[in-house]
Scaffold this motif. Structure first.
Motif, PDB file in Angstrom:
ATOM      1  N   GLY A  33       0.792  -1.219   0.000  1.00 28.69           N
ATOM      2  CA  GLY A  33       0.000   0.000   0.000  1.00 28.69           C
ATOM      3  C   GLY A  33       0.824   1.268   0.000  1.00 28.69           C
ATOM      4  O   GLY A  33       0.265   2.368   0.005  1.00 28.69           O
ATOM      5  N   GLY A  34       2.145   1.137  -0.009  1.00 25.73           N
ATOM      6  CA  GLY A  34       3.000   2.316  -0.037  1.00 25.73           C
ATOM      7  C   GLY A  34       2.969   3.125   1.249  1.00 25.73           C
ATOM      8  O   GLY A  34       3.197   4.335   1.240  1.00 25.73           O
ATOM      9  N   VAL A  35       2.661   2.459   2.371  1.00 30.18           N
ATOM     10  CA  VAL A  35       2.620   3.145   3.663  1.00 30.18           C
ATOM     11  C   VAL A  35       4.019   3.100   4.273  1.00 30.18           C
ATOM     12  O   VAL A  35       4.498   2.032   4.663  1.00 30.18           O
ATOM     13  CB  VAL A  35       1.601   2.487   4.611  1.00 30.18           C
ATOM     14  N   ALA A  36       4.670   4.245   4.333  1.00 33.60           N
ATOM     15  CA  ALA A  36       6.023   4.306   4.880  1.00 33.60           C
ATOM     16  C   ALA A  36       5.949   4.358   6.402  1.00 33.60           C
ATOM     17  O   ALA A  36       5.607   5.382   6.997  1.00 33.60           O
ATOM     18  CB  ALA A  36       6.763   5.529   4.337  1.00 33.60           C
ATOM     19  N   VAL A  37       6.233   3.250   7.019  1.00 34.50           N
ATOM     20  CA  VAL A  37       6.168   3.190   8.468  1.00 34.50           C
ATOM     21  C   VAL A  37       7.294   2.286   8.953  1.00 34.50           C
ATOM     22  O   VAL A  37       7.527   1.210   8.399  1.00 34.50           O
ATOM     23  CB  VAL A  37       4.796   2.668   8.949  1.00 34.50           C
ATOM     24  N   ALA A  38       7.985   2.758   9.982  1.00 38.79           N
ATOM     25  CA  ALA A  38       9.076   1.967  10.552  1.00 38.79           C
ATOM     26  C   ALA A  38       8.505   0.947  11.523  1.00 38.79           C
ATOM     27  O   ALA A  38       7.441   1.151  12.119  1.00 38.79           O
ATOM     28  CB  ALA A  38      10.072   2.877  11.267  1.00 38.79           C
ATOM     29  N   LEU A  39       9.201  -0.168  11.653  1.00 37.14           N
ATOM     30  CA  LEU A  39       8.786  -1.164  12.622  1.00 37.14           C
ATOM     31  C   LEU A  39       8.890  -0.590  14.027  1.00 37.14           C
ATOM     32  O   LEU A  39       9.833   0.145  14.338  1.00 37.14           O
ATOM     33  CB  LEU A  39       9.659  -2.413  12.514  1.00 37.14           C
ATOM     34  N   PRO A  40       7.939  -0.883  14.881  1.00 34.21           N
ATOM     35  CA  PRO A  40       8.022  -0.350  16.249  1.00 34.21           C
ATOM     36  C   PRO A  40       9.239  -0.910  16.976  1.00 34.21           C
ATOM     37  O   PRO A  40       9.600  -2.067  16.800  1.00 34.21           O
ATOM     38  CB  PRO A  40       6.713  -0.827  16.886  1.00 34.21           C
ATOM     39  N   THR A  41       9.846  -0.065  17.762  1.00 34.06           N
ATOM     40  CA  THR A  41      11.022  -0.507  18.522  1.00 34.06           C
ATOM     41  C   THR A  41      10.583  -0.987  19.894  1.00 34.06           C
ATOM     42  O   THR A  41       9.639  -0.466  20.485  1.00 34.06           O
ATOM     43  CB  THR A  41      12.025   0.649  18.678  1.00 34.06           C
TER      44      THR A  41
END
Length: 361
Positions: A276-284
């Motif tokens: 979906g092209g959602v730029a989101v980093a993995l939660p730390t």
């Protein structure tokens, strides 16, 4: 006085018997052209049952049918003089008649008519599914256990059968694969049969199949329409766009079942976000859960199903345990092996858009 050699007597015309077989899985009246020709030109058409489903259509076509159940000797005699007799057996055939004809022919003492087995209709691909629906209907009505089952009560069986199917695929047993596919299919037919009894929103297995057909056609415009798709990635893009339009989802995470195994859930979320092209980093975070999340996201990005990969590793671990116990390893050679790129041998492949390629979602 002239002597003339006696000419041999002409062999009697013993006639012809036509055993017309029809499939109960094909609508009555839909007969082959040779079958209609035989029925129209026969000297006599016999049927042992007055309620045979073909009879109304034969009557409408002007074919006269006599209700009789002759034995083999009577049928042979009915063909004397070159007559053609067509016999329409019941749905289960007429073993008594065919066995009797075989005994007469084998005796060598009877001049037998020409015998022809003429298929009047043939099963189409998928015809045995009609038998399955019919059997399921009867079992639902007559079996004390089956008649009490509900959708919720069968949930655990759907999950178990799905896992057993996955195991059969990964173990590579064709016999078990065939059986487990049948068990999964049973769950679908079972639930559809229960759904027919709902007082407010009933639906049948035909409704289920019809919805699936519409979905497959709609989501494959490159097959049934004018769209073009030359690669698996193109197909995945079509699939995701069509699903988004159908479902009208607010988030790419909508529709993902949160109750599925953790690794599969993490990979599915990562795939949806990427597609979906959602730029989101993995939660730390700290702990094994976050470590597994990172591994699952990495596996998905590399085209590997983390659940399948972990099961393959777990089987290797199981074999190591058995070896330490002095037992023989249980895993068949090659089962669950990975290729050089770290991907499993086709098991759990993705659709190119980060999700398992299936019509049901």
């Amino acid at each position: 006085m002239n002597s003339h050699s006696a000419e041999p007597a002409a062999a009697p015309d013993t006639g012809r018997i036509v055993l017309l077989t029809v499939s109960h899985r094909v609508a009555p009246g839909l007969l082959s052209w040779p079958a209609w020709q035989a029925l129209r030109t026969a000297d006599e058409v016999l049927c042992a049952t007055a309620d045979h489903p073909q009879l109304p259509y034969l009557r409408e076509a002007g074919v006269e049918v006599a209700f009789a159940a002759p034995d083999a000797q009577e049928l042979v005699e009915a063909c004397a003089g070159g007559r053609t007799v067509v016999v329409i057996p019941g749905g289960e055939g007429d073993r008594r008649l065919t066995d009797g004809l075989a005994r007469l022919a084998g005796s060598g003492r009877v001049a037998m008519p020409e015998l022809e087995l003429l298929p009047g209709s043939y099963d189409l691909p998928g015809a045995r599914l009609l038998d399955l629906v019919q059997v399921m209907d009867r079992v639902r009505r007559e079996c004390p256990w089956t008649s009490r089952q509900t959708h919720r009560g069968l949930v655990k069986y759907a999950i178990e059968e799905s896992y057993e199917l996955v195991e059969a695929i990964e173990e590579g047993s064709r016999q078990e694969l065939r059986e487990e596919l049948g068990d999964v299919l049973l769950q679908v037919v079972f639930h559809a049969r229960i759904a027919e009894e709902d007082p407010e929103e009933p639906f049948s297995v035909d409704d289920v199949a019809g919805t699936l057909v519409e979905k497959l056609v709609h989501r494959h415009p490159h097959v049934f329409g004018d769209a073009e798709a030359e690669t698996a990635e193109d197909v995945g893009a079509h699939w995701q766009r069509t699903k988004a339009a159908e479902k009208r989802r607010e988030s790419v995470t909508d529709g993902i079942p949160l109750g599925q195994p953790g690794l599969a859930l993490a990979a599915k979320l990562a795939g949806r976000a990427r597609a979906g092209g959602v730029a989101v980093a993995l939660p730390t975070g700290e702990g094994v859960g976050y470590e597994l999340l990172r591994l699952a996201a990495r596996a998905e990005a590399e085209g590997t199903d983390p659940e399948t990969a972990l099961r393959a590793a777990a089987r290797a671990y199981r074999d190591a345990i058995r070896t330490a116990e002095g037992l023989t390893a249980a895993t068949p050679a090659g089962a669950g092996e990975t290729d050089g790129a770290g991907e499993t041998d086709g098991v759990g492949e993705t659709d190119g858009a980060g999700g398992a390629y299936g019509a049901a979602e």
